[in-house]
Design an enzyme around this catalytic site. Structure first.
Site, PDB file in Angstrom:
ATOM      1  CD  GLU A   1      -5.588  11.287  -3.180  1.00  0.00           C
ATOM      2  OE1 GLU A   1      -6.372  10.210  -3.026  1.00  0.00           O
ATOM      3  OE2 GLU A   1      -4.315  11.022  -2.854  1.00  0.00           O
TER       4      GLU A   1
ATOM      5  CE  LYS B   1       7.590   1.153  -0.309  1.00  0.00           C
ATOM      6  NZ  LYS B   1       6.469   2.048  -0.227  1.00  0.00           N
TER       7      LYS B   1
ATOM      8  NE  ARG C   1      -8.517   8.271  -7.634  1.00  0.00           N
ATOM      9  CZ  ARG C   1      -7.791   7.386  -7.231  1.00  0.00           C
ATOM     10  NH1 ARG C   1      -7.567   7.145  -6.057  1.00  0.00           N
ATOM     11  NH2 ARG C   1      -7.390   6.508  -7.903  1.00  0.00           N
TER      12      ARG C   1
HETATM   13  C1  LIG Z   1      -4.517   8.640  -5.512  1.00  0.00           C
HETATM   14  C2  LIG Z   1      -2.824   8.538  -5.285  1.00  0.00           C
HETATM   15  N1  LIG Z   1      -2.480   9.199  -4.224  1.00  0.00           N
HETATM   16  C3  LIG Z   1      -1.277   9.160  -3.918  1.00  0.00           C
HETATM   17  C4  LIG Z   1      -0.373   8.471  -4.464  1.00  0.00           C
HETATM   18  C5  LIG Z   1       0.887   8.434  -4.110  1.00  0.00           C
HETATM   19  N2  LIG Z   1       1.704   6.918  -4.036  1.00  0.00           N
HETATM   20  C6  LIG Z   1       2.293   6.223  -4.704  1.00  0.00           C
HETATM   21  S1  LIG Z   1       2.669   4.872  -4.002  1.00  0.00           S
HETATM   22  C7  LIG Z   1       1.814   5.371  -2.330  1.00  0.00           C
HETATM   23  C8  LIG Z   1       2.091   4.244  -1.335  1.00  0.00           C
HETATM   24  C9  LIG Z   1       1.419   3.004  -1.838  1.00  0.00           C
HETATM   25  O1  LIG Z   1       1.378   2.193  -0.368  1.00  0.00           O
HETATM   26  P1  LIG Z   1       1.085   0.608  -0.868  1.00  0.00           P
HETATM   27  O2  LIG Z   1      -0.026   0.528  -1.485  1.00  0.00           O
HETATM   28  O3  LIG Z   1       1.194  -0.038   0.644  1.00  0.00           O
HETATM   29  O4  LIG Z   1       2.420   0.153  -1.509  1.00  0.00           O
HETATM   30  P2  LIG Z   1       4.110  -0.081  -1.160  1.00  0.00           P
HETATM   31  O5  LIG Z   1       4.656   1.082  -1.789  1.00  0.00           O
HETATM   32  O6  LIG Z   1       4.148  -0.070   0.344  1.00  0.00           O
HETATM   33  O7  LIG Z   1       4.448  -1.431  -1.814  1.00  0.00           O
HETATM   34  C10 LIG Z   1       1.612   6.398  -2.442  1.00  0.00           C
HETATM   35  C11 LIG Z   1       0.761   7.448  -1.351  1.00  0.00           C
HETATM   36  C12 LIG Z   1      -1.017   7.677  -5.730  1.00  0.00           C
HETATM   37  N3  LIG Z   1      -0.318   6.955  -6.370  1.00  0.00           N
HETATM   38  N4  LIG Z   1      -2.407   7.854  -5.839  1.00  0.00           N
END
Ligand SMILES: Cc1ncc(C[n+]2csc(CCOP(=O)(O)OP(=O)(O)O)c2C)c(N)n1
Length: 684
Positions: A422, A333, A450
């Site tokens: 969630e 990242k 959710r």
């Molecule tokens: C249902 C839900 N909960 C929380 C989020 C907030 N959120 C956005 S990106 C993220 C992290 C995602 O991690 P990953 O899939 O590993 O992607 P990366 O950012 O590491 O590339 C979170 C928790 C969301 N978008 N949707």
């Protein structure tokens, strides 16, 4: 730590092609204003020039005309372009830097948009957007009237599915794959790109469990960077580490890839070769069965997600293999921007920054500023938990976003990041509540959608003492419609046993949290994104009587009833009205349920002109509660309900969206004047 896996890091790229003309950024640093006044839309003179090759690519068809040898340069130019733009326009940063090579390889190998590409969450898809017809508009990313920060079907045919919430990509791609099969379009490929964070969401497993039952042609790409927004959590993370670092596995894997490279030459015999490969993996390497293999996915990888040539080769091979497949790709990242690689949470969405020095711009300080509501939550839960051992904190993957990280630091045993889960967060809280603990379950309003059944079935029906703190209640701003917290007042108020409240300021948030601890019932407290209004907010706790509002300003002509932070906008409107000779009263109702009936009787007995204001959808919300009270008690009055109308509201700053939806200070003032019979446009 797994973050230090052997994925080559590119040197930082020279950063020179933006002409900085004015240092400024919006409050919070993440949301540049798009107001045209003073040219704020263009905080910087945009002079961002794409590299030589990138400038020749508007669509994937242009990309596919290049030789494979050119792809490394294209990736470098794409990465540079993302750095240039995001530094001056804001938005998600690290995730898209990590998917540059993936984006290029995917559009190079697959025949998008006929082949369908679904990005999970979509915050990592800037490279995809830039390669699919949106480079020219990219400077309007997340700005009012501009393009969305997430893939969106109505924006581009290359955005196969609208996203924003996590863990949906596998189900959506599977649906597309089944549809293609039913329509006889067997040539089409369906690809879901999902992060290791998003894979912690149960829905991803529901999708894989289903996908594994058929021979649907789909490829899941697991973009594994060990990070969610904060470091990823849970046993799955450990599992991914094991298969990533196992020397035995990696040795055999290399053999497997050599074999795979030959597949195309074998033509129709490809299937039997793949079978051999599978057997080789299963018997020689994975003594215990591979998680994905046991779900009937063919597992490939891990591969270096920053080696674009390798990715292209692997994807070409996988294209020939039918059925559900998962390719495990390792990425970093923030790749290519050193500071973002080093502090991946900070650089997830850093706001505006000087790309040369890495300085993240803060709003110019005008003395003591009011804190963010989320920080008031974070400090207050720690304060309460210090004296009450029953208090615990829960967040589904948003410890920095909701500031539970403050408690995680001081009381690591009592604060839980449960992953992007969630539903689990709510039922896990319910379980703790049955044992006498008092969980503060902090979930963004939009993500709580959710876990609705869990709130009803696991908490409310059993009348358990779980305190829901719903952050980002109301307009979320630049993240747009997938993230607006528009519905919680509505969906919470119809649930039996649930207390539904919203503080007008920091002090009220603290007192509601204090009150909720003392009240053994399901208790919902919602507050908005961003800053409150009280610089001096750390006052001693006072218990608030449940279901009691307060009079902020007495008046005689028109009554304004507000819930939550909107009361501050209403207060400004009341002052403007006073200057125009209108004597408006303001009531901060604090509770939508139980609503303050005594106060409402007093209001309806005194006023025949009433305005309700809420940062939530008007249908079924706070204003509706007031209307129901009026009908149930045979009052009659002219009531104007201000709030979010029944439409999808796009992105912009909160102020822009409040104005668009007509419930900002100006709208409140004008509505009151109109009720008073004044029809000319009001300037506030
Ligand atoms: C249902 C839900 N909960 C929380 C989020 C907030 N959120 C956005 S990106 C993220 C992290 C995602 O991690 P990953 O899939 O590993 O992607 P990366 O950012 O590491 O590339 C979170 C928790 C969301 N978008 N949707």
């Amino acid at each position: 730590m797994r973050n230090s896996r052997s994925v080559t890091t590119l040197p930082n790229i020279a950063l020179s092609n933006t002409d900085l003309v004015r240092h400024s950024c919006s409050e919070g640093g993440t949301q540049p204003s798009s107001s045209s006044e003073g040219g704020i839309l263009y905080l910087y003179k945009m002079n961002i020039i794409p590299g030589e090759l990138l400038s020749q690519i508007d669509y994937p068809a242009d990309l596919r005309r290049f030789r494979e040898d050119d792809l490394v340069q294209i990736c470098n130019e794409l990465r540079q372009y993302i750095i240039d733009i995001v530094s001056v326009k804001g938005g998600h940063f690290g995730a898209s830097l990590g998917t540059v090579e993936l984006s290029v390889a995917l559009h190079y190998v697959f025949n998008t948009p006929d082949d369908q590409l679904v990005w999970d969450v979509g915050h990592q898809a800037y490279g995809h957007k830039l390669l699919t017809g949106r480079r020219q508009q990219f400077e309007t990313n997340r700005i009012y009237g501009g393009i969305s920060g997430f893939p969106k079907r109505k924006e581009s045919e290359y955005d196969a599915f609208g996203v924003g919430h996590s863990s949906t990509s596998i189900s959506a791609a599977l649906g597309m794959s089944v549809a293609s099969k039913l329509k006889g379009e067997d040539h089409r490929q369906h690809i879901a790109v999902i992060g290791d964070g998003a894979l912690t969401g149960g829905m991803a497993f529901e999708g894989m469990n289903h996908a594994g039952t058929g021979n649907n042609n789909m490829l899941v790409i697991l973009n594994d960077n060990c990070m969610s927004i904060d470091p990823n959590v849970g046993a799955l993370k450990e599992y991914l580490t094991d298969i990533t670092t196992s020397p035995a596995y990696n040795k055999v894997k290399d053999e497997v890839w050599k074999l795979l490279g030959k597949i195309s030459k074998f033509g129709p015999d490809a299937r039997s070769i793949v079978q051999k490969i599978e057997n080789a993996i299963k018997s020689a390497v994975l003594k215990q069965s591979n998680l994905f293999e046991s779900l009937n996915f063919r597992y490939f990888g891990p591969v270096d997600g920053h080696d674009v040539t390798r990715l292209v080769q692997v994807m070409k091979d996988l294209k020939e293999i039918p059925g559900p497949k998962l390719l495990h790709v390792l990425t970093v990242k923030g790749k290519g921007y050193k500071l973002a690689e080093e502090d991946q949470t900070l650089w997830h969405a850093p706001g505006l920054f000087n790309k040369d020095t890495g300085e993240i711009f803060k709003s110019p300080s005008k003395g003591a500023q009011p804190p963010k509501y989320q920080d008031v939550f974070g400090h207050t839960i720690v304060e309460l938990a210090r004296t009450d051992k029953r208090i615990v904190g829960v967040t589904p993957a948003m410890p920095s976003g909701c500031s539970l990280n403050i408690m995680m630091k001081e009381m690591p045993d009592r604060a839980f990041d449960v992953g992007i889960a969630e539903q689990h967060a709510v039922t896990f809280s319910a379980g703790m509540a049955t044992q006498g603990l008092i969980p503060f379950c902090n979930i963004y309003s939009t993500f709580m959608q959710r876990a609705y059944d869990q709130v009803i079935h696991d908490v409310a029906i059993q009348n358990l003492h779980v305190i829901f703190c719903l952050d980002r209640g109301g307009m979320a701003g630049a993240d747009g419609p997938t993230h607006h917290g528009a519905y919680d007042l509505v969906y919470m108020r119809c649930i039996p046993n649930m207390i539904v409240s919203a503080p007008m300021n920091e002090e009220e948030l603290r007192n509601l949290m204090f009150t909720a601890v003392e009240t053994p019932a399901p208790f919902s407290i919602r507050y908005p994104r961003g800053n409150g209004v009280m610089a001096d907010w750390k006052k001693p706790f006072t218990k608030i009587e449940i279901g009691k509002g307060r009079v902020i300003i007495q008046g005689a002509d028109v009554a304004i009833l507000s819930i939550g932070h909107m009361g501050n906008l209403a207060e400004t409107a009341v002052k403007t009205l006073q200057s125009k000779g209108v004597d408006a009263a303001l009531y901060d109702m604090r509770f939508v349920k139980p609503i303050d009936e005594e106060m409402l009787h007093a209001v309806f007995n005194k006023f025949d002109k009433i305005i309700t204001v809420e940062d939530g959808c008007v249908q079924g919300g706070f204003g509706s509660a007031v209307l129901e009270f009026m009908a149930d008690n045979n009052y009659s009055a002219q009531i104007k309900r201000l709030g979010i109308p029944d439409k999808v509201v796009e992105h912009g700053t909160q102020q822009e969206l409040w104005a668009e939806c007509y419930y900002d200070e100006h709208a409140i003032t004008e509505t009151a004047m109109h009720l008073m019979g004044v029809t000319e446009t009001i300037t506030t």
